[in-house]
Design a protein around this motif. Structure first.
Motif, PDB file in Angstrom:
ATOM      1  N   GLU A 149     115.388  30.581 -50.337  1.00  0.00           N
ATOM      2  CA  GLU A 149     114.837  29.231 -50.431  1.00  0.00           C
ATOM      3  C   GLU A 149     115.674  28.354 -51.356  1.00  0.00           C
ATOM      4  O   GLU A 149     115.966  27.193 -51.049  1.00  0.00           O
ATOM      5  N   GLN A 227     112.876  33.897 -41.984  1.00  0.00           N
ATOM      6  CA  GLN A 227     113.071  32.560 -41.421  1.00  0.00           C
ATOM      7  C   GLN A 227     112.604  31.522 -42.434  1.00  0.00           C
ATOM      8  O   GLN A 227     111.601  31.696 -43.114  1.00  0.00           O
ATOM      9  N   HIS A 228     113.395  30.457 -42.521  1.00  0.00           N
ATOM     10  CA  HIS A 228     113.101  29.425 -43.516  1.00  0.00           C
ATOM     11  C   HIS A 228     113.706  28.111 -43.047  1.00  0.00           C
ATOM     12  O   HIS A 228     114.759  28.087 -42.400  1.00  0.00           O
ATOM     13  N   GLN A 229     113.047  27.013 -43.383  1.00  0.00           N
ATOM     14  CA  GLN A 229     113.558  25.680 -43.048  1.00  0.00           C
ATOM     15  C   GLN A 229     113.384  24.763 -44.245  1.00  0.00           C
ATOM     16  O   GLN A 229     112.339  24.753 -44.893  1.00  0.00           O
ATOM     17  N   HIS A 230     114.440  23.998 -44.535  1.00  0.00           N
ATOM     18  CA  HIS A 230     114.368  22.981 -45.579  1.00  0.00           C
ATOM     19  C   HIS A 230     115.138  21.755 -45.113  1.00  0.00           C
ATOM     20  O   HIS A 230     116.356  21.814 -44.910  1.00  0.00           O
ATOM     21  N   LYS A 234     117.922  25.018 -40.849  1.00  0.00           N
ATOM     22  CA  LYS A 234     117.037  26.095 -40.399  1.00  0.00           C
ATOM     23  C   LYS A 234     117.793  27.418 -40.517  1.00  0.00           C
ATOM     24  O   LYS A 234     118.980  27.490 -40.182  1.00  0.00           O
TER      25      LYS A 234
END
Length: 644
Positions: A149, A227-230, A234
């Protein structure tokens, strides 16, 4: 007979008789007397005197006329000198005021930007400061590997810095003829390159740590999925620690990415990483005539390190180069016992003709803002060897328009994107700038494909005016800087932002104007855009690079009028050169262009005074927030150069 004889006898003959007659006639002419001769001489003298006096009067008249003309010319030159000095004095006052206001406005904008970054938790970096950027990059590189993150968030902060640097490049690109500007542009580009490389390096290092300790994150079923999105990034990672042949698909559902897993791959020690960058991550490397729209999708196979061993409650992990970096694999991977690890240089290759290794089936949800022109989009994969987009090896493309979902098969594990011809919208076929209010205007640009792009310009912002497609609705609601809006349009599939190669691609259709002249005109148009409308002219492309031709019209006559059915009525043709600006006696339907001034016209140094006689009211300069924004937009578009 007697008479003849008499004549002969007297010695007379016809010839003699003729002589006698002649002598008698001569005796009849009288000689002039002395008095008569004097009178004749006096008459000749008087006649010559009269002729001389006439010549003198004519000479004096000519001399007087020339003298008067010379005096008129002197008065005219004196009046013109006074007029030019007066005009220049006015312009100097305006420029001084505008530059001071512009400086104050930019200072306020920079302070606002830094404050916004501060309250958002971002580090406020002054991109003009080389030392601040170098310090920021050095600190970031030296930091220990962070959690996913934090890494993605810092990469987004780096992208924000890159966006500011790209804006500075666009603002300075027309000053490239000066050595200082060239050095500055090189510095900005080098900083972008370093930031891009550092972004991927930090993501790779974080990924390596995650793969190294993948067993600690396994689910009950033994599946390891991240899985992560900022913001614009992505990230999805699947680590195959179980080698379960029943695994058919890896689905990163929260970020809209997935891929099928062929049986051979399910039995292989690999990780699948899928990332999507909403920005064109490869734009600074691209030599291609194609451009990516909707961002870049990364599809990658990564090698796994040796699995850990459990010994008496201890977990033993073998330390290899994969502990701190990733190794990208070809597809299909080199298979022996487990997986043969590829070189650490991260090269991505094409698939060989290995039997049993089916192409990877990928499902990819396009961003909602992407415009797809055709029933099926064109997909390309990035070739590191040639720094270009290629289309071979991608097949069976399907597109569902309502959900904007693309399904395709690929033999390439690398960067993949929807691609379009980079110069599809060039050359520009028409443009027009109309004021809505003193500090608002609408710029209409018609592209080579026939698309009308309408941009509203206000005080410090641009936005799409009356969106053409639903995909552009977001660009109508927000407020963007000119470069942000043009890049957003380009990302959607409408590229009207020329670059260094655009001139090469459309050289047979346009006349590239002198950059200094074009820059000066953009500045002056922006100062007049509150009271005048401006329009493309067909004559512009026919004039050499040091001459720009366009039309201008008093604002109240042109407001809210559409292009369709509009005529030349009320429009003046302006011939704009380095040191002169005039309205000329021509129109769009003329057989040839005339540089003759209109009746009563004069040569001016600035557009402000050139157009003022056509307007009974004193033009007022709009706010600096509006003029600066419009000037930047016009400089980026370079309409005089790239309009056919």
């Amino acid at each position: 007979m007697a008479d003849v004889e008499k004549g002969v006898a007297s010695g007379s003959s016809p010839a003699n008789e003729k002589k006698k007659l002649t002598k008698k006639k001569g005796k009849g002419k009288k000689k002039l007397t002395k008095k008569q001769k004097l009178a004749a001489a006096e008459e000749t003298r008087k006649r010559e005197e009269l002729e001389r006096e006439t010549r003198e009067r004519e000479w004096m008249a000519r001399a007087d006329s020339e003298c008067r003309a010379y005096e008129r010319e002197l008065r005219y030159q004196s009046e013109e000198k006074e007029r030019r000095e007066w005009e220049q004095e006015q312009i100097d006052k305006i420029e001084t005021h505008v530059e001071q206001s512009k400086k104050e406005w930019h200072t306020r904008m920079n302070e606002t930007s830094r404050w916004r970054k501060y309250i958002q938790g971002s580090q406020a970096i002054n991109v003009h400061s080389e030392s601040q950027i170098n310090t920021w990059i050095s600190v970031w590189i030296d930091q220990d590997n962070a959690a996913l993150e934090e890494t993605i968030q810092t990469c987004q902060e780096a992208e924000d810095i890159i966006s500011e640097l790209e804006l500075l490049i666009e603002e300075h690109r027309e000053g490239g003829e000066h050595e200082g500007d060239l050095l500055l542009l090189d510095r900005y580009r080098n900083n972008i390159y370093i930031l891009r490389e550092t972004q991927m390096m930090k993501i790779d290092r974080t990924t390596a740590v995650m793969i190294q300790k993948a067993d600690e994150h396994a689910s009950i079923k033994g599946e390891v999925l991240f899985q992560h999105q900022h913001s614009q990034i992505k990230y999805g990672l699947w680590v195959n620690v179980t080698k379960n042949p029943r695994i058919k698909r890896v689905d990163f559902s929260s970020i809209g990415l997935s891929t099928d897993v062929p049986k051979n791959l399910a039995l292989t020690s690999v990780a699948i990483r899928m990332m999507h960058f909403a920005f064109d991550y490869l734009a600074h490397k691209s030599l291609s005539e194609y451009q990516a729209v909707g961002g870049i999708l990364y599809m990658e196979l990564l090698a796994l390190p040796p699995p850990p061993k459990k010994v008496k409650g201890w977990t033993l992990r073998q330390i290899t180069p994969l502990a701190n970096n990733v190794s990208r694999l070809n597809y299909p991977p080199a298979v022996g016992i487990g997986v043969e690890v590829a070189n650490m240089n991260g090269m991505t290759g094409a698939v060989g003709a290995n039997l049993g290794w089916a192409p990877l089936r990928v499902v990819y949800a396009l961003p909602s803002h992407v415009i797809i022109r055709d029933d099926v989009p064109v997909l390309g994969w990035w070739s590191k060897e040639s720094n270009t987009w290629r289309t071979d090896g991608i097949s069976e493309i399907e597109y569902d328009a309502p959900t904007k979902t693309i399904v395709f098969k690929t033999n390439h594990v690398t960067a993949i994107a929807v691609i379009i011809p980079r110069y599809f919208e060039f050359p520009i076929s028409f443009w027009e700038l109309k004021p809505l209010d003193r500090n608002e205007a609408v710029l209409t640009v018609t592209t080579a494909s026939g698309r009308n792009v309408r941009i509203k310009v206000g005080e410090g912002y641009c936005r799409v005016f009356e969106p053409m497609e639903l995909e552009l609705y977001r660009l109508e609601q927000g407020k963007f800087t000119p470069i942000e809006l043009l890049r957003a349009l380009s990302s959607s599939g409408i590229n009207i932002l020329p670059d260094n190669n655009t001139a090469i691609q459309v050289k047979d259709h346009v006349t590239i104007k002198d950059p200094t002249l074009e820059k000066k005109l953009c500045k002056e148009i922006s100062q007049m855009a509150g009271t005048f409308a401006f329009r493309w002219s067909r004559w512009n492309n026919m004039k050499e690079k040091r001459k720009i031709v366009f039309m201008a019209k008093e604002a109240r006559e042109s407001s809210h009028r559409q292009r369709e059915g509009d005529t030349d009525e009320g429009w003046s043709h302006v011939l704009y050169q380095e040191r002169s600006c005039t309205t000329v006696n021509t129109n769009e339907k003329s057989a040839k262009f005339s540089e003759d001034l209109v009746e009563g016209g004069k040569i001016h140094q600035h557009l402000y005074h050139c157009l003022q006689p056509a307007n009974p009211y004193q033009p007022s300069i709009p706010s600096v927030a509006f003029t600066s924004t419009l000037q930047t937009l016009l400089l980026l578009l370079r309409l005089p150069s790239f309009s056919a």
